[in-house]
Design an enzyme around this catalytic site. Structure first.
Site: not given
Ligand code: 13P
Ligand code: MG
Ligand code: MG
Ligand code: MG
Ligand code: 13P
Ligand code: MG
Length: 364
Positions: A11, A228, A231
């Site tokens: 990402d 965090y 994800k």
């Molecule tokens: P991503 O890992 O796809 O960037 O998602 C992060 C997130 O917090 C979505 O609510």
């Molecule tokens: Mg993202």
């Molecule tokens: Mg993502």
């Molecule tokens: Mg992600």
């Protein structure tokens, strides 16, 4: 020919929020990989995106963990991140957690699934790419593909599959791996992979000859960053047909929209929805979590294809059920088990909130 397939994702910034990859970033990646192909670092490539994750699907002859190929991916992501910053994309460079590249991508943020094999005369593979979830999301379907005879008819009727598969499972908390063999260790396998936040299937081998059958990315971003940072959004490669599960046996587990961890702020359980490349655009509560499957034939280290496997209308009912489950889960709001449990919330901003509350408690 010995060919290596490397699926490397990151990402590097979203449009808008955590939604999709800006087309400009895919253009930059395509021109970087085209240059690497002409100088024979890689033999072929396909670029796509799933949600806000940029996916580099590459073939080459440098083996797994090649510093040249990992370096190429890293530099490509860096260039894309610079462009993402200029465009003000959300979370520019989000998955690039380290500053300097030092040989391979392990522990640096990007997700990597790789395998090297001697090409069969016809060699089909499936590349899976998910958004808004974690690597343990693959535990259930990979188990079903390689160990469940109610899913994979070949385990019963194909002599090459009949003796079973070996599962290499990683404890991502303690950075240890264990090899367990199906069918004889099946209950042991299930006793750990049922905790997908900690135990993640990393590779699968065919038992008769230890041929590689599947490879899954195991990056847990929160464990690298200590907090965090989005994800992990994992990827996987699975080999199909002629001594491996058939294409339809590999896709069958995804006809059930099982619950995975991820979704909004990486803090919620939600159904994994199989979609076409075109529909890999999660928005509802930043989801629900998506998965795309692309089929390729690998020939002389070239990628023939892809075919967009979940575009099949036969998955329409799965998607409908996933939407129904999404409604049902959402109605729990901030309550568990929709919101994840305390061990996983440790890596979010929730502890900050709880800390402020601590002083207000009085003993009873
Ligand atoms: P991503 O890992 O796809 O960037 O998602 C992060 C997130 O917090 C979505 O609510
Ligand atoms: Mg993202
Ligand atoms: Mg993502
Ligand atoms: Mg992600
Ligand atoms: P085909 O006869 O179409 O090759 O199918 C063989 C098969 O194994 C399908 O699962
Ligand atoms: Mg046929």
């Amino acid at each position: 020919v010995r060919t290596t397939v490397s699926v490397i994702k990151a990402d590097i910034g979203g449009l808008a929020g955590h939604h999709i990859v800006h087309p400009k970033l895919k253009e930059i990646a395509a021109s970087e990989l085209a240059e690497a192909k002409s100088s024979r670092i890689i033999e072929d490539f396909y670029i796509t995106s799933v949600g806000d994750d940029l996916q580099l699907i590459m073939t080459h002859r440098k083996g797994v963990d090649s510093s040249e190929v990992h370096g190429l991916a890293w530099n490509t992501f860096k260039k894309c991140a610079d462009a993402a910053k200029e465009l003000g994309l959300y979370g520019a460079g989000q998955d690039l957690l380290k500053d300097a590249f030092s040989g391979n991508l392990r522990g640096m943020g990007p997700g990597v699934a790789e395998m090297e094999f001697e090409e069969r005369p016809s060699d089909p593979i499936v590349v899976f790419m998910a958004d808004k979830t974690e690597p343990g999301a693959f535990n259930l379907p990979i188990f079903k593909i390689f160990a469940d005879p109610f899913n994979t008819a070949g385990l019963v009727i194909d002599p090459k599959l009949h003796s079973g598969f070996i599962f290499e499972i990683m404890d991502v908390i303690e950075s240890k791996v264990v090899e367990l063999s199906s069918p004889e260790d099946m209950y042991d396998i299930l006793s750990i992979i049922g905790t997908p936040s900690r135990y993640v299937i990393k590779r699968v081998f065919r038992k008769v000859d230890r041929e590689i059958a599947a490879s899954i990315s195991t990056t847990r971003l929160s464990l690298i960053a200590g907090k965090y940072v989005g994800k992990d959004d994992p990827v996987a490669i699975v080999r199909a047909q002629a001594g491996f599960p058939a294409l339809g046996e590999i896709l069958e587990p995804f006809s059930f929209p099982f619950l995975v961890a991820g979704w909004m702020r990486g803090s919620h359980a939600g159904p994994l929805m199989p979609v076409s490349e075109r529909d890999a655009r999660p928005t509802r509560f930043d989801g629900p979590p998506r998965i795309v499957a692309l089929g390729f034939q690998v020939k002389d280290s070239k990628l023939i294809g892809p075919s967009d496997l979940f575009s099949d209308v036969a998955f329409d009912e799965t998607r409908r059920m996933a939407n129904f489950i999404a409604d049902y889960m959402r109605r729990h709001g901030p309550f568990m088990p929709h919101r994840l449990g305390p061990e996983e919330m440790e890596y979010t901003t929730l502890p900050e909130v709880l800390k402020k509350l601590e002083g207000k408690f009085r003993h009873e």
